[in-house]
Write an enzyme that holds these catalytic residues in place. Structure first.
Site, PDB file in Angstrom:
ATOM      1  CG  HIS A  85      -0.155   0.195   2.516  1.00  0.00           C
ATOM      2  ND1 HIS A  85       0.588  -0.821   3.088  1.00  0.00           N
ATOM      3  CD2 HIS A  85       0.010   1.277   3.333  1.00  0.00           C
ATOM      4  CE1 HIS A  85       1.165  -0.387   4.188  1.00  0.00           C
ATOM      5  NE2 HIS A  85       0.840   0.888   4.362  1.00  0.00           N
ATOM      6  CG  ASP A 100       1.558   5.324   4.684  1.00  0.00           C
ATOM      7  OD1 ASP A 100       1.065   4.188   4.544  1.00  0.00           O
ATOM      8  OD2 ASP A 100       2.516   5.553   5.442  1.00  0.00           O
ATOM      9  CG  HIS A 149       5.088   1.209   2.706  1.00  0.00           C
ATOM     10  ND1 HIS A 149       4.603   2.326   2.052  1.00  0.00           N
ATOM     11  CD2 HIS A 149       4.500   1.235   3.934  1.00  0.00           C
ATOM     12  CE1 HIS A 149       3.767   2.990   2.831  1.00  0.00           C
ATOM     13  NE2 HIS A 149       3.681   2.336   3.978  1.00  0.00           N
ATOM     14  NE  ARG A 178       8.514  -4.791  11.851  1.00  0.00           N
ATOM     15  CZ  ARG A 178       7.872  -3.713  11.403  1.00  0.00           C
ATOM     16  NH1 ARG A 178       6.541  -3.688  11.378  1.00  0.00           N
ATOM     17  NH2 ARG A 178       8.559  -2.663  10.973  1.00  0.00           N
TER      18      ARG A 178
END
Length: 344
Positions: free
Chosen positions: A219, A221, A275, A285
């Site tokens: 995607h 941002d 990304h 994570r």
């Protein structure tokens, strides 16, 4: 969902059982695993913001590095950014505590913390196969919610403490980028108030080794700038020269990336780069992202000619993204707003 609420993990395997069954009965899909393996591990351009407080030559060179990385990578990382490590670490601890709650509690946390409905998110409702499933959970919180909260919750108090310096850093970087393309550096102070922005707390649970789903689907941002504080677990990947590159974590740095609005506003000079996050089979994570956003009625328009993108409001952009996700399962983004385009 029975006793699933006793676990802190979202019920991925129950909710997406059909997708997992199809994956198991279609071995040919395992060839898609190659698509989630990056070809290289790279360190993002590293910029020492302390150079901004040195002599004029060092200051200008630092600004040039920021602009150059935003053009060539769409990503960079900063050190000596002025945000105390203690604040970031406290935010991380509170984030971990929140995500360790039983799943049922997290699903109801919007009401407890006075977050807007739907702030807690997990999985991918539109996924039609395993490779489209985001193996993650998140709290996507508008800062106006935590400022309207009145300080009744410790988590809200910590979020306010970390939001202010992140916002100030975002404004500083946005002003530098505006200056470097000859535009007014005050634009972002006027259109991007603190309460317009968002904080997103992310957790990527370990995923079963037999399923190669992503933690977050590819995607871009939908903001001006994103500031990311991540732990030492690798996972962030971005597109560089049409190939996926794995970003080597730097615990001392904050990761900055250009969003769609900045690309449109700069007429494509600064790049909003695709990304994603790849999950780990053994380690969870965590990350915290700050999104510098304008008000919904802000008009995004470039002063450069010829314009690549037509004028649009942030509200119009967000509504188009929601419509595309609902209809076709993924975000289309800026290509919807090209001056000359054909989506027939």
């Amino acid at each position: 969902m029975g006793e699933i609420g006793e676990s802190s993990d979202p019920p991925f395997e129950e909710a997406y059982k059909k997708l997992f069954d199809e994956f198991n009965y279609a071995p040919r899909l395992s060839s898609e695993v190659d698509e989630v393996i990056a070809v290289d591990e790279r360190e993002l351009p590293l910029i020492d913001l302390e150079e901004l407080s040195r002599g004029e030559m060092a200051r200008e060179e630092c600004k040039n590095k920021i602009a150059r990385a935003s053009q060539e990578w769409g990503f960079f990382q900063v050190v000596n950014h002025g945000i105390p490590r203690e604040i970031l670490e406290t935010m991380r601890k509170e984030e971990v505590k929140l995500f360790k709650r039983p799943f049922k509690e997290k699903a109801m946390a919007d009401k407890e913390f006075n977050f807007s409905e739907g702030s807690y998110r997990w999985g991918s409702p539109s996924a039609s196969r395993v490779r489209e499933l985001s193996w993650s959970e998140a709290f996507h919180v508008q800062l106006s919610d935590i400022y309207a909260d009145g300080g009744n919750h410790h988590l809200s108090s910590i979020m306010r403490q970390v939001a202010i310096p992140l916002y100030e850093l975002g404004q500083k970087l946005a002003a530098i980028l505006a200056e470097k393309v000859g535009s007014s550096p005050t634009y972002f102070q006027e259109t991007c108030l603190l309460t317009h922005s968002y904080i997103r707390m992310n957790r990527y649970p370990p995923r079963p080794i037999s399923f190669h789903s992503l933690g977050l689907m590819p995607h871009t941002d939908s903001d001006f700038l994103t500031i990311l504080h991540q732990d030492d677990v690798p996972g962030l990947q971005l597109v560089k020269h049409r190939k996926w590159v794995s970003v080597k974590p730097n615990p001392d740095a904050l990761v900055i990336n250009i969003g769609d609005l900045f690309e449109a506003w700069s007429n494509g000079i600064y790049r909003s780069v695709e990304h994603r996050v790849v999950t780990n089979s053994t380690r969870e994570r965590f990350s915290t992202a700050f999104f510098l956003c304008p008000s919904y009625d802000t008009v995004i328009s470039s002063s450069f000619e010829p314009r690549l993108y037509r004028r649009f409001t942030f509200k119009e952009f967000k509504e188009q993204v929601r419509e595309d996700v609902k209809k076709i399962g993924h975000k289309v983004g800026l290509s919807r707003f090209l001056v000359v385009t054909d989506h027939s």
